[in-house]
Design an enzyme around this catalytic site. Structure first.
Site, PDB file in Angstrom:
ATOM      1  N   GLY A  33      -4.973   3.646  -3.799  1.00  0.00           N
ATOM      2  CA  GLY A  33      -6.210   4.271  -4.247  1.00  0.00           C
ATOM      3  C   GLY A  33      -6.018   5.699  -4.709  1.00  0.00           C
ATOM      4  O   GLY A  33      -6.988   6.362  -5.102  1.00  0.00           O
TER       5      GLY A  33
ATOM      6  N   ASP B  64       0.855  -1.173   0.000  1.00  0.00           N
ATOM      7  CA  ASP B  64       0.000   0.000   0.000  1.00  0.00           C
ATOM      8  C   ASP B  64       0.901   1.236   0.000  1.00  0.00           C
ATOM      9  O   ASP B  64       2.112   1.133   0.241  1.00  0.00           O
ATOM     10  CB  ASP B  64      -0.893  -0.038   1.242  1.00  0.00           C
ATOM     11  CG  ASP B  64      -1.778   1.184   1.354  1.00  0.00           C
ATOM     12  OD1 ASP B  64      -2.314   1.615   0.320  1.00  0.00           O
ATOM     13  OD2 ASP B  64      -1.920   1.719   2.471  1.00  0.00           O
TER      14      ASP B  64
ATOM     15  N   ASP C  81      -1.231  -0.943   6.086  1.00  0.00           N
ATOM     16  CA  ASP C  81      -1.457  -0.424   7.438  1.00  0.00           C
ATOM     17  C   ASP C  81      -2.918  -0.217   7.782  1.00  0.00           C
ATOM     18  O   ASP C  81      -3.237   0.065   8.939  1.00  0.00           O
ATOM     19  CB  ASP C  81      -0.738   0.918   7.599  1.00  0.00           C
ATOM     20  CG  ASP C  81      -1.441   2.041   6.848  1.00  0.00           C
ATOM     21  OD1 ASP C  81      -1.789   1.833   5.661  1.00  0.00           O
ATOM     22  OD2 ASP C  81      -1.650   3.117   7.425  1.00  0.00           O
TER      23      ASP C  81
ATOM     24  N   LYS D 109      -6.909  -5.152  -5.004  1.00  0.00           N
ATOM     25  CA  LYS D 109      -5.604  -5.459  -4.413  1.00  0.00           C
ATOM     26  C   LYS D 109      -5.457  -6.957  -4.184  1.00  0.00           C
ATOM     27  O   LYS D 109      -4.432  -7.558  -4.521  1.00  0.00           O
ATOM     28  CB  LYS D 109      -5.439  -4.706  -3.088  1.00  0.00           C
ATOM     29  CG  LYS D 109      -5.319  -3.198  -3.209  1.00  0.00           C
ATOM     30  CD  LYS D 109      -5.097  -2.569  -1.841  1.00  0.00           C
ATOM     31  CE  LYS D 109      -4.951  -1.056  -1.935  1.00  0.00           C
ATOM     32  NZ  LYS D 109      -4.675  -0.429  -0.618  1.00  0.00           N
TER      33      LYS D 109
END
Length: 1076
Positions: free
Chosen positions: A674, A402, A799, A779
């Site tokens: 994103g 991420d 996270d 994802k």
């Protein structure tokens, strides 16, 4: 509620049975009906009580349940079968203790470990300190007071606070420490009096127990009316009541049915087999292969027995008849087969499983104790949350990361904005001083552009409306510590940064109630009526509020992703949208996170008509979320654009260096985010994923299946250099380094079945891949795609809650304990607080774990084959009678005393290079990716070495002793001397071998290796002493004088000096081969 061991064991047993019954109800329950204050009605459904067994076992169930679970292991069942065979006198030539001692030891160690883990899980569980909560049942109404833990999942009925509000802290559920607000239905808010609550007879129809913390769907039926229920009306077990004097709630889910327990129960941990371990030959697979080898050896020796009994044994029948029930040579061969299965069973060592678990546990502790992976700022240490994946850390080829909070700090600062086509945010030398004219300003807020403050002061309408959106459109809670000192508690750092920016420019959010939002606009208190909140989620990517200002005007305010919001603007915004888009691209190019802001005026008629449809969707009992989304879509149209915000999220320390080192280790890093494409690309350059030295960076941004396919094929063709001969695959034709950037809408087409392989081939040929504007589901799908088609270990790191699916899908999941709670950590296999610790986790701990496990397995199988194959050779010299070479005590102690500790020390402490060299030379990581240290070839080499050693250990002593005599002419060729000589040589040889294999010596290695040798000789002399023989002549019949054996050895060496030379040559050759 109190968790404790009760003195009445039968009560514990009842609780356990009731717990399992409640689990059965969970799996069969389709909907839940709860009637308030009616236990007789609710008990018909056999709902779970509020008593929770946080432990897996209790005093009564531990032994049977633990043994049942352990015998699910094939190895344990196999050795139990051998033990049963050994109890049959016609089959076994070994005593039962040769198998039962190792088996009991293994079962005991595992049982102690399981009991310890269970006790730790019990003590780590939050303890509610009031025994009365144990008696709570579904349908009861209970009272909670301030700072008290919520004891069950409750429907909030009333509260002591105005508007029946209730403030809770959910850190136990999601790790977020900010307060959240809950509100009861207006029809129950007046039931604060205990007498009224006792008369309440409403019935709730809702979803069955589940683990979705952010969702609840149900309906309250009361007084011939029905009222929709949502998560905003629920208090979940594990929450803490804050800033609320008291409240009353109706128990909906109790005990194991609560959402907290549904999330914490029965986790399926990843292990080497479930993740298709890339230690190519896992212990389980090897043991299956070795068992086949054992059967073959048994068949060979059984055939030999049949031939011998028919050709030779028949001659001895007159004075050495077969033991009953043997009556022919075929039946004798059948029994001989099972006898040899027992004797040769040590090629499938039961101690292997325990040894592997002990080594893995040691490696996990090394990770937990690593001070270089400790973050002093957050007081967080690294944690290995599983012990089964340590060696796979040394084989990772793909990392899926991420961006926000993982590569960046997730600490947002408001840097720039675009309002009505004008950009603000240039940085002169000095930051603005807001406190001079705004006493409520946040002193830590920094902004440098004086022109925005001037626009606020002169009263530009667009600027005021822009800041008004920021102060109203959010879910932030405000707490006033003392007069004029505001503390904002936001669910996301983005919201906190935007509300703080509005606060400093004079539009101060002060407080909220369920129906109002109060702000101070340039020093004037203004209260807006809050008509509706249109929630944000990952699908909508936007949030809206509908408010009525003091003048009575109704307006919708919306903020969200520009790609979503621009589609819903009025056509008259075209020119402003183009200007704002240019500003957004500029901000994204600087690596800033952007949002667009808009509004829409609503007439009273429009609002009333929409509100009616909204109430209908909100009361729906089926497909409620879909209906609400459709209603939201209706009202969020024809909006007017106000501008855009840009907040900065700085990179964490050490991220560029970490990515550079991991890339040198041949690890490919994919970023799944994103954020906008421009933002992601900028971060890619900042963290050195993308560099100017790359041959080309390809962008896939198509909106249709055909356009995405064409872009992928064009990129694949452009990467291929004209080869002299046709390449066997795309990867062989790559020349140069490439990167791939693909957007979320393009990725949706690329992941379709007919295109996924094409996308995967192109992406895997690139050094770096960035996927922008992706959803949490996408994802997980990307990770699953690589797992399914590539023989590579994958690692996912994130996270936030939106990374959980990705973390669970990958072979290895790593959670960052950051600003977005602990849901990612709870779903992970390893956790720490900074991305930079990943290089140490992989290049040091992972590489060492892989190296140690490989060396351990090689040596373990070597020493066991050297030990066992001696019996095989002896079978050809004892008439295939299943007679053992060694005495039974040596067979029992070999794997659990004489050779167990040295191999454990090597498996836990061994190193090839210091940790600093592992980081300086990342290429050292590649052997793990290529499975060079332990594969089928290395395995068969170990087996061949073990067989060769067994040949030397058997035939050299046999050849020497068969013709050797003492000085007085007495022959040395007796069974005991041969057995002791062979056993002693075996222990010495395998000890020397592990000394040669050990690359990193510690005091523990020295103590275990030489201590094991000393232990062997101590036990040898003790057991061959006349004292034991005189006391236990039947138990120690395979004995003589302890002085006999040294004399025999001396005689052998004196009469055969060439034997010393031979042994020296063998050890020297062994030493040279190990150095090579």
């Amino acid at each position: 509620m109190v968790y404790r061991w009760h003195q009445n064991y039968f009560y514990i047993l009842y609780i356990s049975v009731h717990f399992y019954i409640s689990e059965f109800v969970f799996f069969t329950e389709e909907e839940r009906r709860v009637r308030a204050n009616d236990r007789e009605y609710n008990e018909k459904f056999q709902y779970a009580s509020n008593c929770i067994m946080t432990s897996k076992y209790n005093i009564i169930t531990f032994l049977p349940v633990n043994l049942f679970e352990q015998f699910q292991e094939v190895a344990n069942t196999y050795f139990l079968f051998l033990l049963i065979l050994q109890l049959i006198p016609q089959i076994s030539s070994l005593s039962w203790f040769t198998t039962i001692v190792p088996l009991v030891l293994v079962l005991s160690i595992t049982a102690v470990k399981d009991a310890t883990d269970d006790y730790v899980s019990l003590t780590h569980t939050h303890i509610l300190q009031k025994e009365k909560w144990m008696n709570v049942r579904v349908g009861d109404i209970i009272k909670l007071e301030n700072n008290q833990f919520v004891a069950a999942d409750l429907l909030l009925l009333s509260s002591s606070e105005p508007h029946s509000l209730c403030y809770i802290e959910t850190a136990e559920l999601d790790g977020e420490t900010n307060m959240k607000v809950r509100q009861s239905l207006s029809v129950t808010s007046e039931l604060g009096d205990p007498n009224n609550l006792a008369q309440f007879d409403g019935e709730v129809l809702c979803e069955p127990p589940n683990n979705k913390l952010d969702r609840f769907c149900g309906t309250l039926y009361w007084k011939d009316c029905k009222y929709p229920l949502s998560n905003q009306n629920m208090l979940l077990r594990g929450c803490v009541l804050r800033n609320t004097e008291s409240c009353y709630g109706l128990v909906i889910f109790a005990g194991p049915d609560t959402k907290l327990m549904q999330n914490s129960g029965r986790t399926k941990f990843k292990n080497c087999l479930q993740t298709h371990t890339h230690l190519q030959t896992s212990p389980e697979f090897l043991n299956i292969w070795i068992f086949g080898f054992l059967v073959c050896m048994g068949v060979i020796l059984a055939i030999g027995n049949a031939v011998w009994e028919k050709e030779v044994g028949a001659l001895f029948q007159s004075f050495l008849p077969w033991d009953p029930p043997v009556d022919n040579f075929l039946f004798s061969a059948f029994l001989s087969f099972w006898s040899y299965v027992i004797i040769l069973n040590t090629v499938v060592p039961i101690s292997l499983y325990v040894s592997v678990e002990v080594i893995r546990l040691g490696h996990s502790y090394f990770i937990n104790w690593d001070r270089r992976m400790f973050c002093s700022r957050s007081n967080t240490a690294a944690e290995a949350r599983t012990t089964t994946l340590n060696e796979e850390l040394g084989q990772v080829e793909y990392i899926f990361s991420d961006k926000t909070g993982t590569l960046t700090q997730n600490i947002m600062t408001f840097n720039k904005c675009s309002i009505n086509g004008r950009a603000y945010g240039e940085k002169p030398h000095m930051p603005l001083d807001f406190t001079a004219w705004n006493p409520l300003a946040d002193r830590d807020f920094c902004f440098y552009d004086q022109s925005l403050l001037e626009a606020v002061m002169v009263g530009e309408p667009a600027v005021h409306e822009f800041l008004r959106v920021l102060s109203l459109c959010h879910t932030v809670m405000s707490e006033e510590k003392r007069e004029g000192v505001l503390v904002y508690k936001a669910q996301s750092p983005d919201e906190g940064a935007l509300v703080t920016a509005a606060r400093n420019f004079g539009f101060v959010f002060r407080s909220r109630t369920p129906g109002t939002v109060t702000t101070h606009e340039l020093g004037k208190a203004v209260t807006y009526t809050l008509l509706a909140i249109l929630d944000f989620n990952n699908i909508r990517k936007r949030m809206s509020v509908i408010v009525r200002n003091p003048e009575g005007r109704i307006r919708l305010y919306c903020k969200g992703a520009d790609t979503v919001l621009f589609e819903r603007l009025h056509s008259c915004n075209h020119e402003l949208m183009n200007i704002t888009s240019d500003h957004l691209n500029e901000y994204a190019g600087d690596g800033l996170r952007t949002l667009a802001l808009a509004y829409r005026d609503l007439s009273e008629e429009q609002w009333e008509a929409w509100a009616e449809r909204f109430r209908g969707a909100d009361k729906a009992t089926d497909c409620r979320d879909d209906r609400l989304a459709a209603v939201y879509e209706e009202i969020e149209q024809d909006m007017m654009l106000l501008g855009a915000t840009a907040v900065e999220d700085k990179l964490q320390d050490g991220v560029p260096e970490t990515i550079a080192i991991l890339s040198l280790a041949n690890i490919k890093i994919w970023v799944l985010t994103g954020d906008k494409q421009e933002t992601a690309v900028n971060i890619g350059y900042s963290c050195k994923m993308l560099t100017d030295d790359m041959t080309e960076i390809f962008i896939v941004n198509g909106h249709t299946v055909q356009s995405v396919r064409e872009e992928l094929r064009y990129n694949a063709d452009s990467k291929c250099s004209p080869p002299q001969a046709p390449p066997s695959s795309l990867l062989e034709s790559i020349s140069g380094e490439f990167a791939l950037i693909i957007s979320g809408h393009s990725l949706a087409h690329a992941l379709e079945a007919d295109m996924e392989r094409e996308f995967l081939e192109t992406a895997c040929a690139c050094r770096a891949v960035i996927c922008c504007r992706v959803t949490p589901l996408q994802k997980a799908l990307v990770v699953e795609l690589v797992k399914r088609h590539k023989k590579a270990v994958t690692l996912a790191i994130g996270d936030g809650a939106n990374d959980v699916s990705m973390i669970k899908t990958a072979h290895i999941g790593v959670g960052i304990s950051g600003q977005e709670g602990i849901q990612a950590v709870l779903a992970s296999d390893y956790s720490f607080s900074q991305f930079r610790f990943l290089q140490r986790l992989l290049l040091v701990h992972g590489r060492w774990s892989y190296l140690r496990m490989c060396r351990f397995l090689c040596y373990f199988f070597y020493k066991n084959f050297a030990f066992t194959m001696v019996h095989f050779w002896f079978g050809f010299f004892c008439g295939f009678s299943a007679q053992t070479v060694y005495d039974q005590y040596f067979i029992t102690l070999y794997n659990i005393v004489y050779t167990s500790l040295p191999v454990l020390a090597m498996g836990i402490f061994d190193q090839d290079v210091p940790e600093q060299r592992s980081l300086e030379y990342p290429k050292l990581y590649e052997p793990g990716q290529l499975n060079l240290l332990f594969n089928k070839r290395e395995f068969f080499i170990c087996i061949a070495q073990g067989i060769y050693t067994s040949v030397v250990l058997f035939f050299i002593p046999y050849g020497v002793l068969s013709h050797a005599t003492q000085s007085n002419g007495v022959p040395l060729a007796d069974y005991q001397t041969f057995a002791v000589t062979t056993a002693t040589a075996l222990v010495i040889v395998v000890s020397v071998q592990i000394a040669l294999d050990t690359g990193y010596w510690t005091a523990i290695n020295h103590f275990f290796i030489w201590g094991s040798l000393g232990t062997y000789f101590t036990i040898l002399f003790a057991m061959h002493s006349s004292i034991l023989f005189n006391i236990f002549p039947k138990q120690f019949h395979f004995l003589g004088e302890s002085a006999l054996w040294p004399n025999c050895v001396a005689a052998i060496l004196n009469r055969n000096p060439h034997l010393i030379t031979f042994l020296e040559d063998v050890l020297q050759a062994q030493f040279i081969s190990n150095n090579i």
